[in-house]
Design a protein around this motif. Sequence first.
Motif, PDB file in Angstrom:
ATOM      1  N   GLN A  68       0.999  -1.180  -0.038  1.00 21.48           N
ATOM      2  CA  GLN A  68       0.108  -0.007  -0.075  1.00 21.48           C
ATOM      3  C   GLN A  68       0.768   1.148  -0.037  1.00 21.48           C
ATOM      4  OE1 GLN A  68      -2.200  -1.238   3.269  1.00 21.48           O
ATOM      5  NE2 GLN A  68      -4.070  -1.267   2.348  1.00 21.48           N
ATOM      6  N   GLU A  72       4.062   1.290  -6.659  1.00 19.84           N
ATOM      7  CA  GLU A  72       4.738   0.972  -7.900  1.00 19.84           C
ATOM      8  C   GLU A  72       5.784   0.071  -7.811  1.00 19.84           C
ATOM      9  OE1 GLU A  72       3.366   2.604 -10.638  1.00 19.84           O
ATOM     10  OE2 GLU A  72       2.150   3.533  -9.320  1.00 19.84           O
ATOM     11  N   GLU A  74       7.450  -3.565  -6.751  1.00 17.29           N
ATOM     12  CA  GLU A  74       7.603  -5.057  -6.750  1.00 17.29           C
ATOM     13  C   GLU A  74       7.938  -5.561  -5.647  1.00 17.29           C
ATOM     14  OE1 GLU A  74       9.843  -6.628 -10.145  1.00 17.29           O
ATOM     15  OE2 GLU A  74       8.397  -5.687 -11.394  1.00 17.29           O
ATOM     16  N   ALA A  93      -3.668 -10.620  -1.497  1.00 13.39           N
ATOM     17  CA  ALA A  93      -4.287 -10.673  -2.907  1.00 13.39           C
ATOM     18  C   ALA A  93      -5.009  -9.180  -3.400  1.00 13.39           C
ATOM     19  CB  ALA A  93      -5.259 -11.526  -3.170  1.00 13.39           C
ATOM     20  N   TRP A  95      -4.461  -6.202  -2.756  1.00 14.01           N
ATOM     21  CA  TRP A  95      -3.507  -5.237  -2.924  1.00 14.01           C
ATOM     22  C   TRP A  95      -2.343  -5.509  -4.098  1.00 14.01           C
ATOM     23  CZ3 TRP A  95      -4.829  -6.715   2.080  1.00 14.01           C
ATOM     24  CH2 TRP A  95      -5.720  -5.723   2.730  1.00 14.01           C
ATOM     25  N   ALA A  96      -2.127  -6.914  -4.344  1.00 10.40           N
ATOM     26  CA  ALA A  96      -1.081  -7.275  -4.892  1.00 10.40           C
ATOM     27  C   ALA A  96      -0.763  -7.189  -6.509  1.00 10.40           C
ATOM     28  CB  ALA A  96      -0.597  -8.617  -4.335  1.00 10.40           C
ATOM     29  N   GLY A  97      -2.049  -7.647  -6.932  1.00 10.24           N
ATOM     30  CA  GLY A  97      -1.900  -7.775  -8.481  1.00 10.24           C
ATOM     31  C   GLY A  97      -0.868  -8.492  -8.749  1.00 10.24           C
ATOM     32  N   GLU A  98      -0.164  -8.155  -9.811  1.00  7.42           N
ATOM     33  CA  GLU A  98       0.941  -9.034  -9.843  1.00  7.42           C
ATOM     34  C   GLU A  98       2.347  -8.512  -9.545  1.00  7.42           C
ATOM     35  OE1 GLU A  98       1.175  -9.021 -14.365  1.00  7.42           O
ATOM     36  OE2 GLU A  98      -0.796 -10.125 -14.680  1.00  7.42           O
ATOM     37  N   ARG A  99       2.271  -7.517  -8.558  1.00  9.69           N
ATOM     38  CA  ARG A  99       3.477  -7.051  -7.796  1.00  9.69           C
ATOM     39  C   ARG A  99       3.976  -7.605  -6.897  1.00  9.69           C
ATOM     40  NH1 ARG A  99       2.890  -2.373  -5.214  1.00  9.69           N
ATOM     41  NH2 ARG A  99       0.915  -2.507  -4.684  1.00  9.69           N
TER      42      ARG A  99
END
Length: 285
Positions: A68, A72, A74, A93, A95-99
């Motif tokens: 959070q 930007e 990873e 999950a 907040w994560a997306g693909e990061r």
Amino acid sequence: MNTWSIDKKRVRRHFDRHAHEYDLYAEVQRRMADELMRRLLERRRGPHVGRIVEIGCGTGQLTQKLLQAYPEAEVTAIDLSPKMAEVTRLCCAPWAGERLTVLAADAETLLMSPFCTPDRFSGFDLVVSSAAFQWFTDTQKTLTSWLGRIRQEGLLAFATFGPETFRELHGSFRQAEIRLGIPHQASGQQFADREEWQRLLLPCGESAWELDWDEERVIQRFDNVRSFLDSVKRVGAGNSVQDGRAGFSMARKRIELMTEAYSRTYGGEGIPATYHIYYGMFGKR
């Protein structure tokens, strides 16, 4: 750094067993994560933070905050316990997306694996850890390896336990041993003091890096000694130290006398348990 060797298999089993209930008892660990995050944001803000690794992610309390605070970035989150790693993966999950990448692995040996070659697993802006360094068997070697993967402008931010942690418990065991007329037997882990951390870290980083240090003492209260020991067990912090005495186990009488001494010496409005917490920031100002 460590006087005792850590039984990693036992640590993993312990955390796997209690992963589902960890957050119900981890009040101090939650405070450590909150305070570490607050201090971290005083040092590093903004989109220039692109790659983060978290050592000992547990159930993702700190991982969520990192995702959070650095939208930007990873984030690679590592934990020895597969069950803990899975909890982190699920709870982060939203907040994560693909990061987010979550690895169930031993941070002490991970960098030696073919997956983690310097060209693929380096250039980190932040290496972050809360309440995990006490499980290292070779702290200096491990941190030297990880600091070698940080950018020159990067930062190591951590929270860990100091030597006054559970001072009431250790004092009560000493009283029991005196009554029994037996030599002192260390119970649980022995935590490094500030001077030892300075000797450990300062040779590891870049010449311009500095160590910022702070500490606090947090006292939790429990109904009785048994409830305190049960709480410690449920956050995975049972005695996972191997001290080389084959077949050694704490005698029942020693436990009984420790419990009596603890209640007699420290009892009153509940049983106190002290957590001595260190916060360290190691990097270039």
